[in-house]
Write a protein that holds these residues in place. Structure first.
Motif, short mmCIF file in Angstrom:
data_model
loop_
_atom_site.label_atom_id
_atom_site.label_comp_id
_atom_site.label_asym_id
_atom_site.label_seq_id
_atom_site.Cartn_x
_atom_site.Cartn_y
_atom_site.Cartn_z
N ALA A 46 0.82 -1.08 -0.15
CA ALA A 46 -0.33 0.10 0.23
C ALA A 46 0.93 1.35 -0.09
O ALA A 46 0.42 2.33 -0.33
CB ALA A 46 -0.99 0.46 0.88
N ALA A 47 2.13 0.87 0.80
CA ALA A 47 2.77 2.09 0.50
C ALA A 47 3.65 2.46 -0.77
O ALA A 47 3.53 3.93 -0.86
CB ALA A 47 4.07 1.96 1.88
N ALA A 50 0.35 4.70 -2.24
CA ALA A 50 -0.20 5.89 -1.89
C ALA A 50 -0.24 7.04 -1.93
O ALA A 50 1.33 7.12 -2.51
CB ALA A 50 -0.88 4.95 -0.31
N LYS A 51 -1.17 8.10 -2.49
CA LYS A 51 -0.99 9.19 -2.39
C LYS A 51 -0.95 10.28 -1.24
O LYS A 51 -2.43 9.83 -0.61
CB LYS A 51 -1.22 9.71 -4.10
N ALA A 52 -0.87 11.63 -1.48
CA ALA A 52 -1.67 12.61 -0.45
C ALA A 52 -2.88 12.24 -0.66
O ALA A 52 -3.69 12.41 -1.62
CB ALA A 52 -1.04 14.02 -1.20
N LEU A 57 -6.00 1.01 5.24
CA LEU A 57 -6.05 0.19 7.33
C LEU A 57 -5.89 -0.75 7.24
O LEU A 57 -6.24 -1.39 6.43
CB LEU A 57 -6.97 1.06 6.74
N VAL A 58 -5.31 -0.53 7.74
CA VAL A 58 -4.42 -2.41 8.43
C VAL A 58 -5.00 -3.04 9.18
O VAL A 58 -5.78 -2.96 10.58
CB VAL A 58 -3.15 -1.96 9.00
N ALA A 59 -5.51 -4.42 9.44
CA ALA A 59 -5.97 -5.00 9.93
C ALA A 59 -5.42 -5.58 11.26
O ALA A 59 -4.08 -5.69 10.63
CB ALA A 59 -6.93 -6.52 9.17
N PRO A 60 -5.73 -5.87 12.13
CA PRO A 60 -4.99 -6.06 13.27
C PRO A 60 -4.18 -7.77 12.71
O PRO A 60 -4.81 -8.53 12.47
CB PRO A 60 -6.42 -7.00 14.58
N GLY A 61 -3.04 -7.32 13.36
CA GLY A 61 -1.80 -8.37 13.43
C GLY A 61 -0.78 -7.99 13.52
O GLY A 61 -0.23 -6.58 13.73
N ILE A 62 0.59 -8.84 13.45
CA ILE A 62 2.31 -8.49 13.32
C ILE A 62 2.53 -9.01 12.16
O ILE A 62 2.55 -9.53 11.26
CB ILE A 62 2.67 -9.50 14.55
N TYR A 63 3.25 -7.19 11.60
CA TYR A 63 3.62 -6.94 10.30
C TYR A 63 5.29 -6.98 10.50
O TYR A 63 5.96 -5.87 10.66
CB TYR A 63 3.21 -5.73 9.39
N HIS A 64 5.51 -8.55 9.78
CA HIS A 64 7.30 -8.17 9.90
C HIS A 64 7.75 -7.60 8.66
O HIS A 64 7.88 -8.55 7.70
CB HIS A 64 7.63 -9.80 10.11
N GLU A 65 7.90 -6.48 8.88
CA GLU A 65 8.76 -5.91 6.98
C GLU A 65 8.64 -4.27 7.35
O GLU A 65 8.87 -4.28 8.47
CB GLU A 65 7.37 -5.71 6.43
N TYR A 66 9.67 -4.10 6.71
CA TYR A 66 9.61 -2.31 6.37
C TYR A 66 9.35 -1.56 5.91
O TYR A 66 8.78 -1.84 4.35
CB TYR A 66 11.26 -2.22 6.24
N VAL A 67 8.49 -0.92 5.98
CA VAL A 67 7.57 0.33 5.22
C VAL A 67 8.44 1.35 4.95
O VAL A 67 8.45 1.79 5.74
CB VAL A 67 6.33 0.33 6.47
N ASP A 68 8.43 1.21 3.44
CA ASP A 68 9.14 2.56 2.46
C ASP A 68 7.80 3.50 1.77
O ASP A 68 8.07 2.97 0.94
CB ASP A 68 10.47 1.92 2.32
N PRO A 69 6.99 3.83 2.18
CA PRO A 69 6.14 4.93 1.36
C PRO A 69 7.20 5.68 0.00
O PRO A 69 8.17 6.09 0.78
CB PRO A 69 6.15 5.92 2.62
N GLU A 75 0.44 19.09 3.65
CA GLU A 75 0.16 19.70 4.72
C GLU A 75 -0.83 19.45 5.01
O GLU A 75 -1.97 19.43 6.54
CB GLU A 75 -0.10 20.94 5.17
N ASP A 76 -1.99 19.70 3.82
CA ASP A 76 -3.00 19.87 3.66
C ASP A 76 -3.66 18.24 3.88
O ASP A 76 -5.25 18.20 3.74
CB ASP A 76 -3.95 20.30 2.82
N ALA A 77 -2.80 17.14 3.11
CA ALA A 77 -3.56 16.08 2.43
C ALA A 77 -2.44 14.85 2.76
O ALA A 77 -1.93 14.54 2.41
CB ALA A 77 -4.14 15.90 1.50
N ARG A 78 -2.72 15.04 4.21
CA ARG A 78 -1.26 13.58 4.73
C ARG A 78 -1.92 12.04 3.92
O ARG A 78 -3.33 12.17 3.94
CB ARG A 78 -1.63 13.65 6.10
N ILE A 79 -1.14 11.08 3.68
CA ILE A 79 -1.24 9.90 3.97
C ILE A 79 -1.82 9.57 5.04
O ILE A 79 -0.39 9.67 6.59
CB ILE A 79 0.19 9.30 3.06
#
Length: 92
Positions: A46-47, A50-52, A57-69, A75-79
């Protein structure tokens, strides 16, 4: 000429950025497309897209990963990345 300008503004004055929601579930198969029906397996999938103004939305659980958007918000439209259940998703 004036009529053309008026028509242009009548059509485009309501233009807004469309907010998209992407879904992630670590129990999903790897071929998900980010919809609620076929969520991504990894937050980083998703990262990558995903854009401004979008939300992930992340389901409950353990995610073994590195997230690199790939993209950043503004400022007006955050991810926004958030767990569907407060404190339910953990990245390790």
């Amino acid at each position: 000429m004036n009529d053309c300008v008026t028509a242009f503004f009548a059509v485009f004055s309501g233009f807004t950025i469309t907010k998209r929601s992407y879904y992630v579930n670590n129990s999903a198969p790897k071929n998900g497309n980010g919809t609620k029906e076929m969520p991504f397996k990894f937050i980083n999938d998703a990262a990558k897209i995903a854009k401004a103004g979008d939300e992930v939305l992340v389901a409950p659980g353990i995610y073994h990963e590195y997230v690199d958007p790939v993209n950043g918000g503004t400022e007006d439209a955050r991810i926004v990345y958030k767990s569907e259940k407060p404190l339910g998703a953990k990245i390790t």
